[in-house]
Design an enzyme around this catalytic site. Structure first.
Site, PDB file in Angstrom:
ATOM      1  N   SER A  53      29.885 -15.638  35.345  1.00  0.00           N
ATOM      2  CA  SER A  53      30.456 -14.800  34.330  1.00  0.00           C
ATOM      3  C   SER A  53      31.970 -14.602  34.439  1.00  0.00           C
ATOM      4  O   SER A  53      32.590 -14.199  33.466  1.00  0.00           O
ATOM      5  CB  SER A  53      29.772 -13.425  34.376  1.00  0.00           C
ATOM      6  OG  SER A  53      30.016 -12.803  35.623  1.00  0.00           O
TER       7      SER A  53
ATOM      8  N   SER B  76      28.708 -15.862  39.998  1.00  0.00           N
ATOM      9  CA  SER B  76      29.765 -15.735  38.995  1.00  0.00           C
ATOM     10  C   SER B  76      31.188 -15.997  39.446  1.00  0.00           C
ATOM     11  O   SER B  76      32.095 -16.029  38.624  1.00  0.00           O
ATOM     12  CB  SER B  76      29.721 -14.349  38.372  1.00  0.00           C
ATOM     13  OG  SER B  76      28.703 -14.333  37.413  1.00  0.00           O
TER      14      SER B  76
ATOM     15  N   LYS C 192      39.177  -9.579  36.832  1.00  0.00           N
ATOM     16  CA  LYS C 192      38.053  -9.610  35.892  1.00  0.00           C
ATOM     17  C   LYS C 192      37.889  -8.221  35.290  1.00  0.00           C
ATOM     18  O   LYS C 192      38.033  -7.211  36.006  1.00  0.00           O
ATOM     19  CB  LYS C 192      36.796 -10.020  36.661  1.00  0.00           C
ATOM     20  CG  LYS C 192      35.545 -10.119  35.821  1.00  0.00           C
ATOM     21  CD  LYS C 192      34.376 -10.591  36.680  1.00  0.00           C
ATOM     22  CE  LYS C 192      33.103 -10.816  35.899  1.00  0.00           C
ATOM     23  NZ  LYS C 192      31.998 -11.303  36.738  1.00  0.00           N
TER      24      LYS C 192
HETATM   25  N1  GLN Z   1      24.702 -16.326  36.046  1.00  0.00           N
HETATM   26  C1  GLN Z   1      24.169 -15.274  36.823  1.00  0.00           C
HETATM   27  C2  GLN Z   1      23.585 -14.202  35.935  1.00  0.00           C
HETATM   28  O1  GLN Z   1      23.698 -14.344  34.774  1.00  0.00           O
HETATM   29  C3  GLN Z   1      25.212 -14.721  37.745  1.00  0.00           C
HETATM   30  C4  GLN Z   1      26.006 -13.619  37.184  1.00  0.00           C
HETATM   31  C5  GLN Z   1      26.941 -13.005  38.185  1.00  0.00           C
HETATM   32  O2  GLN Z   1      27.081 -13.486  39.307  1.00  0.00           O
HETATM   33  N2  GLN Z   1      27.551 -11.919  37.776  1.00  0.00           N
HETATM   34  O3  GLN Z   1      23.031 -13.256  36.386  1.00  0.00           O
END
Ligand code: GLN
Length: 482
Positions: free
Chosen positions: A156, A180, A81
């Site tokens: 994400s 994420s 990532k």
């Molecule tokens: N969807 C969650 C957020 O927007 C998780 C994001 C993540 O785990 N980086 O914060």
């Protein structure tokens, strides 16, 4: 070259195959490069290191020819990532504000992958600064779900999930602050593990919310995920929040199918009764829990009256941490700077940050600043910390009685592109099942067990108490083999 050749069910099987294929690593890399090219429109990669990966593959093939023993991830093709530092390579966090930035060191996780002879093939698209649940917040365009391109891959870490889903890497790394890794794994039909907070070093991971962030792993099989975790976990002098426990051998052992291990399994009644949960997902999970009960596991519904507080607590605490973490992107030292000339310093910061950050990141910086402001600190930030403390206490009690906690991973299967973008609250609520593990620090995994009648995959989420990854992976291995 036949594609089927690389459909190995595990890294172990790939290593077996390499014994008879002196140019095997090079062939593997060529295969994955071909897949990345062929599926370019999925937009899962922001950078591909073709020459470098091929050179490394040839070196590894050469090493095997000399008869030297091989690393645990020898020739394993990995993607990262784009929030994980890889020395000498670009890193953008899918944000315009890091335009032109090159990492000057390796994240500890990357250092360890390379030491065990992995091949890093490229970096994956994601939501900007890992904020989002669909990958639509990337400054470099959305990622498409390979199963159905009109749908999101989740976020994400959407690019990392699609890389594994569509066979463009054997395994990949993402980061999980509130789901994420697990949620995109769920949307894409692959495995996604978030380790215990403090299991894997965050050194070299771009910080979103430091007390929640963990590097996580996508893979196609439990033994692969276990192997990668074994390599990247463990103490690190560069991150004092990593537990000083040496990373143990994650030996999943043999499953005795005639006499499988019996688990004490809990699930939250409120979570499965929740009105936002797709009824088909509810049925599938309750059905599976029933099967497990029949097989002799203990399965019990437990009450969880704090359920409605977890998403608000998560968004208060993470935005507060983000507002502080993202203060460093000011255009002075690195990355994007506003081209406007002759601005005085404060104006220059404002311009750079207004132009460099996307909409969602700005929303979170503002929200985080608000909840930390003098007049509201106690009403929001302190309250959310109290909720977090109660959740941790509750979790400690729960795991005195149970080995495993089961929840859905996400309330729905992958949504259509654009479906939730205009309603941030609806988007945040979709994190309802994943943020619990980050608030309490426990490990969680999404197991790709089901297919919805809409054709999309979905999984089940399993969690254990802190630092019990071995037990979580053994459980997962057993349940994936049924
Ligand atoms: N969807 C969650 C957020 O927007 C998780 C994001 C993540 O785990 N980086 O914060």
């Amino acid at each position: 070259m036949a594609i089927a050749m690389f459909k190995f069910h595990s890294i172990a099987a790939y290593h077996e195959w390499l014994k008879d294929h002196p140019d095997g690593c090079e062939r593997a890399v060529r295969h994955y490069l071909g897949e990345i090219r062929r599926q370019e429109r999925l937009n899962a990669f922001l950078g591909v290191y073709a020459d470098e990966a091929l050179t490394r593959a040839r070196e590894l093939d050469e090493k095997r020819r000399t008869g030297a023993s091989i690393g645990r991830l020898h020739g394993v093709v990995v993607s990262l990532k784009d929030v994980i530092a890889h020395q000498g390579h670009r890193m953008t966090a899918a944000s315009k504000i890091l335009t032109g930035f090159t990492s000057i060191y390796n994240a500890t996780a990357v250092e360890r992958l390379l030491a065990e002879e992995a091949i890093i093939i490229g970096r994956n698209n994601c939501d900007e600064f890992a904020m989002g649940s669909t990958n639509e917040n990337s400054a470099y365009g959305k990622v498409l779900n390979a199963r159905c391109p009109s749908r999101v891959p989740g976020g994400s870490s959407g690019g990392s999930a699609v890389a594994v889903q569509a066979g463009m890497a054997m395994v990949s790394l993402g980061s999980d602050t509130g789901g994420s890794v697990r949620q995109p794994a769920d949307f894409c039909g692959v495995l996604g593990l978030k380790p215990t907070y403090g299991r894997v070093s965050r050194y070299g991971l771009i910080a979103y919310a430091s007390s929640f962030d963990q590097i996580g792993i996508f893979g196609r099989s439990v033994p692969d995920v276990a192997r990668v975790l074994e390599v990247i976990a463990g103490p690190d002098e560069f991150d004092s929040t990593v537990a000083r426990m040496e990373s143990s051998k994650l030996d999943l052992g043999k499953i005795d199918h005639n006499n499988p291990k019996k688990y004490r399994i809990a699930y939250f009644k409120e979570a499965l009764d929740h009105e936002g949960l797709d009824p088909e997902i509810r049925e599938a999970i309750l059905g599976r829990l029933d099967d497990w009960r029949q097989q002799g596991h203990t399965v019990e519904a437990v009450g969880f009256e704090l359920f409605d507080y977890i998403v608000p607590a998560y968004y208060v605490l993470t935005t507060a941490e983000a507002s502080s973490n993202l203060a460093r992107f000011d255009g002075v030292r690195y990355g994007y700077r506003s081209p406007q000339k002759g601005l005085e310093l404060t104006e220059f910061y404002k311009r750079t940050r207004s132009e460099g950050f996307g909409r969602e990141v700005k929303r979170r910086i503002l929200l985080g600043t608000f909840v930390l402001s003098a007049g509201y600190y106690d009403a929001y930030f302190t309250k959310a910390q109290q909720v977090r403390k109660r959740l941790v206490d509750h979790t400690n009690l729960l795991f005195k009685e149970f080995d495993i906690l089961i929840l859905p991973t996400s309330p729905s299967t992958a949504f259509k592109h654009g479906e939730k973008m205009s309603d941030p609250i609806a988007m945040y609520l979709a994190d309802i099942y994943t943020v619990y593990a980050n608030l309490t620090g426990i490990p969680g995994i999404s197991l790709p067990l089901f297919t919805h009648t809409n054709g999309m995959p979905f999984g089940i989420q399993a969690m254990t108490s802190r630092f019990k990854e071995l037990s979580l992976l053994q459980f997962s291995h057993q349940m994936m083999q049924q």
